[in-house]
Design a protein around this motif. Structure first.
Motif, PDB file in Angstrom:
ATOM      1  N   GLU A  67      -0.602   2.356   0.833  1.00 19.88           N
ATOM      2  CA  GLU A  67      -0.400   2.297  -0.431  1.00 19.88           C
ATOM      3  C   GLU A  67      -1.665   2.899  -1.022  1.00 19.88           C
ATOM      4  OE1 GLU A  67      -0.304  -1.769  -1.807  1.00 19.88           O
ATOM      5  OE2 GLU A  67       1.864  -2.219  -0.997  1.00 19.88           O
ATOM      6  N   ALA A  97       6.435   0.870  -8.514  1.00 20.59           N
ATOM      7  CA  ALA A  97       7.772   1.129  -8.740  1.00 20.59           C
ATOM      8  C   ALA A  97       8.568  -0.259  -8.106  1.00 20.59           C
ATOM      9  CB  ALA A  97       8.322   2.330  -7.876  1.00 20.59           C
ATOM     10  N   ASP A  98       9.949  -0.143  -8.235  1.00 24.71           N
ATOM     11  CA  ASP A  98      10.663  -1.228  -7.584  1.00 24.71           C
ATOM     12  C   ASP A  98      10.233  -1.586  -6.061  1.00 24.71           C
ATOM     13  OD1 ASP A  98      11.691  -1.729  -9.999  1.00 24.71           O
ATOM     14  OD2 ASP A  98      13.807  -0.706  -9.685  1.00 24.71           O
ATOM     15  N   LYS A  99      10.252  -0.631  -5.508  1.00 21.99           N
ATOM     16  CA  LYS A  99       9.891  -0.394  -4.062  1.00 21.99           C
ATOM     17  C   LYS A  99       8.461   0.227  -3.812  1.00 21.99           C
ATOM     18  CE  LYS A  99      14.402  -1.363  -2.179  1.00 21.99           C
ATOM     19  NZ  LYS A  99      15.497  -1.012  -1.339  1.00 21.99           N
ATOM     20  N   GLY A 100       7.260  -0.498  -3.834  1.00 24.00           N
ATOM     21  CA  GLY A 100       6.135   0.212  -3.785  1.00 24.00           C
ATOM     22  C   GLY A 100       5.768   1.006  -5.048  1.00 24.00           C
TER      23      GLY A 100
END
Length: 278
Positions: A50, A238-241
């Motif tokens: 990340e 974002a929605d995923k990550g």
């Protein structure tokens, strides 16, 4: 609007062991303990894969901790290093303020000057708005980044004059000097004042008067870099990550937020701006 870029952070530690400590001595052990105590809460905050941060901790001119955490480019799987160049965002403002104070010290402007000295047609609605009001977020001028539609148009390259035209006719939020409200428009105007008074582009003035004299080789107005150090990219949740951050023309943050730097350069800046010891 939440934009997450890899974060550039400089910390000046004012406690701990003496600046010079031989390996294995109690002083060196104390420095190592200080570094570990700072590293411990930071490490788990930035997850593997990340967006991350770079950190430097300096005490009496000696680096206690210099470390990178996380990714410079999550999608490209490029890890941060302590040398990575990142956007400073509103940390830019302290350099803009210093440039104004340099010009004031040279007698080229006064903090009490009405902004109409520099922008004769600026509609102040019969009020006196001073350079000091711009510096201290007390002008009452509306911040252009809070206006409806700003996000939709932030990819457009804009001239300084066109940007000012975009907010100068807005009504004041309050009587100048009567309140405080964080304001990007004020610092945009300060950048324009620096250019008008010095006769140089904002980027050139800061480079020649601040960055080069202090050896800040990786600090610049984005797009005017002098070095080739690797850059971190921006990220947004974002929605995923995380996904790449939306593009932003750096003509828009300008003197309110367009600089890039490294933690090493920020440590140089911190050392140069620290009060002299008695």
């Amino acid at each position: 609007m939440l934009k997450l870029s890899a974060v550039c952070l400089a910390v000046a530690a004012l406690v701990g062991a003496p600046a010079s400590a031989a390996p294995g001595t109690p002083a060196a052990q104390s420095q190592a303990a200080l570094a570990a105590s700072i590293d411990a809460p930071v490490t788990p905050y930035y997850k593997a894969g990340e967006p991350g941060a770079t950190v430097i901790v300096v005490k009496d001119g000696k680096t206690i901790l210099r470390k990178a955490y996380g990714m410079a480019d999550a999608a490209g799987k490029k890890a941060l290093t302590p040398d990575t160049v990142m956007r400073l965002g509103s940390i830019t403002k302290q350099f803009t303020a210093t440039a104004i104070l340099l010009l004031a010290e040279e007698g080229k402007l006064s903090l009490e000057d009405d902004i109409t000295r520099f922008f004769p047609d600026y509609p102040t609605h019969g009020k006196k708005i001073t350079v000091e009001h711009l510096l201290t977020h007390t002008s009452g001028i509306q911040s252009y980044t809070g206006k409806p539609g700003y996000v939709a148009g932030m990819t457009q390259d804009m001239s300084v004059a066109a940007m000012i035209d975009g907010f100068k006719n807005d009504p004041l939020n309050f009587e100048p000097g009567a309140d405080y409200r964080y304001n990007n428009s004020g610092y945009f105007l300060l950048g324009a004042i620096i250019e008008k008074v010095s006769g140089q582009p904002y980027a050139t003035f800061l480079e020649q008067r601040i960055f080069t004299p202090l050896g800040m080789k990786d600090t610049a107005y984005e797009g005017h870099e002098r070095g080739k150090a690797a850059r971190a990219v921006g990220h947004t949740p974002a929605d995923k990550g995380f996904a790449p951050a939306a593009p932003l023309s750096m003509t828009q943050p300008y003197a309110a937020g367009a600089l890039v730097s490294t933690v090493d350069d920020l440590a140089r800046w911190d050392a140069a701006s620290a009060p002299a010891s008695s």
